[in-house]
Design a protein around this motif. Structure first.
Motif, PDB file in Angstrom:
ATOM      1  N   LYS A  46     -20.720   1.257  -9.827  1.00 32.48           N
ATOM      2  CA  LYS A  46     -21.267   2.489  -9.243  1.00 32.48           C
ATOM      3  C   LYS A  46     -21.860   3.345 -10.357  1.00 32.48           C
ATOM      4  O   LYS A  46     -22.936   3.912 -10.209  1.00 32.48           O
ATOM      5  N   GLU A 105      -2.767  -0.506  -8.863  1.00 36.69           N
ATOM      6  CA  GLU A 105      -3.950  -0.379  -8.019  1.00 36.69           C
ATOM      7  C   GLU A 105      -5.150  -0.845  -8.835  1.00 36.69           C
ATOM      8  O   GLU A 105      -5.342  -0.429  -9.975  1.00 36.69           O
ATOM      9  N   THR A 131     -14.499  -3.951   7.923  1.00 36.53           N
ATOM     10  CA  THR A 131     -13.894  -4.230   6.623  1.00 36.53           C
ATOM     11  C   THR A 131     -12.753  -5.235   6.793  1.00 36.53           C
ATOM     12  O   THR A 131     -11.982  -5.133   7.738  1.00 36.53           O
ATOM     13  N   THR A 134     -21.338   1.395  -2.196  1.00 34.72           N
ATOM     14  CA  THR A 134     -20.020   1.152  -1.640  1.00 34.72           C
ATOM     15  C   THR A 134     -19.366  -0.079  -2.239  1.00 34.72           C
ATOM     16  O   THR A 134     -20.042  -0.993  -2.716  1.00 34.72           O
ATOM     17  N   ILE A 160     -12.038   8.948  -4.241  1.00 36.39           N
ATOM     18  CA  ILE A 160     -11.148   7.809  -4.366  1.00 36.39           C
ATOM     19  C   ILE A 160     -12.001   6.688  -4.945  1.00 36.39           C
ATOM     20  O   ILE A 160     -12.972   6.256  -4.328  1.00 36.39           O
ATOM     21  N   ASN A 161     -11.679   6.286  -6.144  1.00 39.53           N
ATOM     22  CA  ASN A 161     -12.470   5.293  -6.892  1.00 39.53           C
ATOM     23  C   ASN A 161     -13.836   5.785  -7.341  1.00 39.53           C
ATOM     24  O   ASN A 161     -14.622   4.997  -7.821  1.00 39.53           O
ATOM     25  N   GLU A 201       0.809  -1.224   0.000  1.00 36.43           N
ATOM     26  CA  GLU A 201       0.000   0.000   0.000  1.00 36.43           C
ATOM     27  C   GLU A 201       0.842   1.274   0.000  1.00 36.43           C
ATOM     28  O   GLU A 201       0.304   2.361   0.192  1.00 36.43           O
ATOM     29  N   VAL A 229      -4.788  -3.694  -4.216  1.00 37.81           N
ATOM     30  CA  VAL A 229      -3.516  -3.334  -4.829  1.00 37.81           C
ATOM     31  C   VAL A 229      -2.650  -4.586  -4.993  1.00 37.81           C
ATOM     32  O   VAL A 229      -2.711  -5.497  -4.176  1.00 37.81           O
TER      33      VAL A 229
HETATM   34  P1  ADP Z   1     -16.186   2.836  -1.015  1.00 40.47           P
HETATM   35  O1  ADP Z   1     -17.125   2.630  -2.124  1.00 40.47           O
HETATM   36  O2  ADP Z   1     -16.770   2.402   0.284  1.00 40.47           O
HETATM   37  O3  ADP Z   1     -15.640   4.210  -0.924  1.00 40.47           O
HETATM   38  P2  ADP Z   1     -13.932   1.762  -2.527  1.00 40.47           P
HETATM   39  O4  ADP Z   1     -14.655   1.640  -3.820  1.00 40.47           O
HETATM   40  O5  ADP Z   1     -12.908   2.807  -2.395  1.00 40.47           O
HETATM   41  O6  ADP Z   1     -14.952   1.839  -1.282  1.00 40.47           O
HETATM   42  O7  ADP Z   1     -13.249   0.360  -2.224  1.00 40.47           O
HETATM   43  C1  ADP Z   1     -14.024  -0.803  -2.207  1.00 40.47           C
HETATM   44  C2  ADP Z   1     -13.310  -1.945  -1.571  1.00 40.47           C
HETATM   45  O8  ADP Z   1     -12.176  -2.291  -2.346  1.00 40.47           O
HETATM   46  C3  ADP Z   1     -12.790  -1.645  -0.194  1.00 40.47           C
HETATM   47  O9  ADP Z   1     -13.752  -1.899   0.805  1.00 40.47           O
HETATM   48  C4  ADP Z   1     -11.606  -2.630  -0.103  1.00 40.47           C
HETATM   49  O10 ADP Z   1     -12.078  -3.893   0.257  1.00 40.47           O
HETATM   50  C5  ADP Z   1     -11.096  -2.689  -1.518  1.00 40.47           C
HETATM   51  N1  ADP Z   1      -9.988  -1.764  -1.737  1.00 40.47           N
HETATM   52  C6  ADP Z   1      -9.987  -0.675  -2.534  1.00 40.47           C
HETATM   53  N2  ADP Z   1      -8.791  -0.064  -2.513  1.00 40.47           N
HETATM   54  C7  ADP Z   1      -8.015  -0.767  -1.675  1.00 40.47           C
HETATM   55  C8  ADP Z   1      -6.678  -0.642  -1.211  1.00 40.47           C
HETATM   56  N3  ADP Z   1      -5.864   0.341  -1.600  1.00 40.47           N
HETATM   57  N4  ADP Z   1      -6.225  -1.568  -0.349  1.00 40.47           N
HETATM   58  C9  ADP Z   1      -6.994  -2.577   0.060  1.00 40.47           C
HETATM   59  N5  ADP Z   1      -8.264  -2.732  -0.335  1.00 40.47           N
HETATM   60  C10 ADP Z   1      -8.778  -1.865  -1.178  1.00 40.47           C
END
Ligand code: ADP
Ligand code: MG
Length: 675
Positions: A547, A438, A476, A519, A571-572, A409, A444
């Motif tokens: 999403k 990533e 989580t 989520t 983020i994402n 990470e 990751v």
């Molecule tokens: P949310 O929609 O709750 O903001 P994300 O879409 O960012 O969540 O991430 C969804 C899932 O993907 C996280 O709950 C985790 O399990 C996994 N994940 C995403 N990025 C990482 C990371 N950098 N390290 C570990 N797990 C990750």
């Protein structure tokens, strides 16, 4: 799939191609330093204007009185002599209007307000020469004077809302005290590089974003967030530019160049916000473009048709010409053209005061029509600060598992990554971390000391064929695999933001039909959060592309004329932020990509600000619509009166400028919207 790849690219660029970024920043800086000068000049000109205008109006009024007295004392003057006398106050009052009308005709734009005024006043000056016409010299000058009074008020109102906004965004730091060769130099913040150390004395503004190396103080963040409680900072804390250092001396290591720092970003957003027009403003602009020529032709018809039809043109022409001129004066659309954008400007100012940055009046409008609000979970409804609560290793010890996870990470900006790194602590232990990829919404992958390690959720484990163990604990779960061999999982938990529940209750109370949480996290966690906060719906275990699909579906479900708001930390979820009618990003926690993709940025990351923003937007729209109605109704009424000869020229002028003033004053209310 496209954006998945892009997102990966972004994260790689962020971590590895620092040189490129720096080069880009340099270029941007160059551009920036070339740009601002003309802008500043423009502002100055606007601020000078009202004073000049006032003097012009006073002098012209005196000249008009003198001209009136002279002509009254000499009743035997010929018509042309009177004209010459009145031309003095006329030119004094209207030289700039005449000039502008001339210029715009030169550009081929005939139908603007200056042109209308020139035609109407020249007509009034000359009507005495038409057989049967009465001299209207005083009225002609009067029309010009009142038009200028309107312009004066317009200038004052625009100036004051400009100033109000720049005052509340008084965050542009002028200088930075930078430590160089053991001495402190005072330089422009533009010249400070990332990694240099700046000293911030009590009472000074924080010049750029950075991290505190030494010192303790409290920061006043009111200009950034609207929050009046000071924030205490000490060694190791991140601080944002634009805050004011209140008590102690701070030594800060700069983490972002000036152009990339929070203060510059905000200023840029606000400065460009008026360029993104709302539907109402576009409507007004179009309306003015169509309406003015129509009115001009209607005025020509009023002047010529009735006398032609009456059979005795010469006897009736003067009367109808006067009515046509009056008609032209009322028709000036300036009340609309000025007051509607002013209302939006005020609304944007009022929301910035609360730490809600709206990037344009178009988004203000969409925000006022909000009907569905969709949230991301991590970092948006929850704090995004995870604590490691249990480590369940398989085939290695707990420390080793955390060590691997933290290293994989290393370059990720995801809240999960940050907490794993924090939990491990000693990041720089000489291990090699290479080939970091990533995988959005999953985790990751990286090569640590030569071995490929995967860190993420069960989807990621499934995709590489690792046999993961289920964990019953709530929260989580982050799974780790070395090669395709399962290595264990780490249990982390996040907490809801203090005002998350309030945010949902507020949205319900202002009539939002549906609240939804999307989520990437586990079903179990999602259900718990959604029920606890009182959200209407939730969907879990989503990839960023899912999403977008979900948002598309919700977009299709919402009623016409309503809008969908998506709130995320970026983020994402930058693709969803861009896809929603209004994308709201968390400004302090969120990624730069999110702040760029978003239409609205919440400076203090508080979801409860969403309802506030919607209320301000609704009030702004209400005021803008009131102005449209007031202006159109009053104008149409006076137009009708003018055609039938019941509106003398001075009433028309008064009506026109009066409506403008009412609308301007009404618009000013948006700046002080209380929510
Ligand atoms: P949310 O929609 O709750 O903001 P994300 O879409 O960012 O969540 O991430 C969804 C899932 O993907 C996280 O709950 C985790 O399990 C996994 N994940 C995403 N990025 C990482 C990371 N950098 N390290 C570990 N797990 C990750
Ligand atoms: Mg998120």
């Amino acid at each position: 799939m496209d954006y998945d790849e892009n997102m990966n690219d972004c994260s790689n660029v962020n971590s590895f191609n620092k040189e490129n970024i720096m080069a880009a920043e340099e270029e941007e800086k160059k551009l920036r330093s070339e740009e601002p000068e003309p802008e500043e000049e423009e502002e100055e000109e606007e601020e000078m204007d009202p004073k000049h205008k006032l003097i012009q109006i006073i002098v012209s009024t005196i000249l008009l009185i003198v001209a009136t007295v002279i002509t009254k004392l000499n009743p035997n003057l010929a018509m042309w002599q009177k004209l010459l006398i009145f031309l003095v106050p006329y030119f004094c009052a209207g030289f700039d209007v005449l000039k502008e009308a001339g210029e715009s005709i030169g550009h081929g734009e005939v139908f603007n307000e200056d042109f209308l005024m020139v035609v109407a006043t020249v007509g009034a000056l000359l009507i005495g020469f038409v057989p049967g016409g009465k001299a209207n010299f005083t009225e002609a000058v009067f029309v010009m004077l009142f038009f200028q009074v309107g312009e004066l008020f317009e200038g004052i109102a625009e100036g004051s809302s400009h100033r109000a906004i720049s005052q509340l965004l008084d965050i542009r730091p002028d200088t930075a005290n930078v430590e160089r060769d053991g001495k402190v130099e005072v330089v422009s913040p533009d010249d400070v590089k990332v990694g240099e150390i700046v000293v911030i004395k009590p009472g000074e503004k924080v010049p750029m974003d950075g991290v505190v190396l030494e010192g303790k103080s409290s920061l006043n963040t009111v200009a950034l967030t609207g929050e009046s409680a000071p924030r205490d900072v000490a060694q190791g804390d991140d601080i944002l530019s634009g805050c004011v250092n209140e008590s102690g001396l701070l030594r800060v290591k700069v983490t972002k160049a000036f152009g990339e720092s929070t203060a510059s970003k905000i200023l840029e957003l606000v400065e460009h916000s008026s360029a993104r027009k709302s539907k109402s403003e576009k409507f007004i602009a179009k309306f003015a473009r169509v309406y003015t020529p129509i009115v001009v032709f209607a005025a020509v018809a009023v002047a010529f048709l009735p006398p032609l039809l009456s059979g005795n043109f010469t006897a009736n022409f003067a009367t109808w010409l006067l009515r046509a001129l009056t008609f032209l004066i009322v028709s000036c659309p300036c009340a609309l053209v000025v007051s509607v954008p002013l209302a939006f400007f005020g609304g944007i100012g009022a929301s910035s005061k609360c730490g809600i940055l709206v990037k344009g009046s178009g988004f203000m409008e969409s925000l006022s029509e909000a009907d569905t609000v969709v949230f991301d979970k991590t970092g948006t409804l929850t704090k995004g600060v995870f604590e490691v609560s249990a480590i369940h290793p398989e085939k290695m010890d707990a420390k080793e598992l955390l060590h691997l996870a933290a290293h994989v990470e290393r370059y990720s900006t995801h809240p999960i990554a940050i907490s794993l790194r924090d939990a491990f602590g000693n990041e720089n232990d000489g291990c090699s971390v290479e080939d970091v990829t990533e995988i959005s919404g999953q985790g990751v992958k990286a090569t640590v000391n030569g071995k490929t390690v995967y860190v993420g959720n069960t989807k990621l484990m499934d995709s590489i064929g690792a046999k993961w163990t289920a964990c019953e604990e709530p929260g989580t779960i982050i799974h780790v695999a070395v090669g395709s061999e399962y290595a264990g999982h780490i249990h982390i938990s996040d907490v809801e933001k203090d005002d998350a529940k309030q945010a949902i209750t507020d949205l319900k109370s202002i009539g939002i039909r549906k609240t939804v949480m999307l989520t990437g996290d586990r079903e179990k966690v999602a259900k718990h959060v959604a029920e606890d906060l009182g959200l209407d719906e939730y969907r879990a275990e989503l990839l960023p592309a899912d999403k977008v699909d979900n948002v598309e579906k919700l977009l299709a479900e919402k009623p016409d004329g309503k809008s969908l708001v998506f709130v995320g930390d970026g983020i994402n979820d930058a693709p969803v932020l861009a896809r929603a009618d209004v994308g709201i990003a968390m400004g302090a926690l969120g990624s730069d990509a999110a702040i760029e993709a978003a239409d609205v940025v919440l400076m203090d990351d508080k979801p409860s600000k969403i309802a506030k923003g919607i209320r301000i937007a609704r009030h702004t729209l209400l005021v803008a619509r009131q102005n449209i109605v007031i202006a159109i109704v009053v104008k149409i009424a006076i137009l009708i009166l003018a055609v039938f000869g019941y509106a003398p020229m001075w009433l028309a002028v008064f009506g026109d400028t009066g409506v403008l003033l009412i609308c301007i004053l009404n618009s000013a209310r948006t700046l002080s919207t209380k929510v």
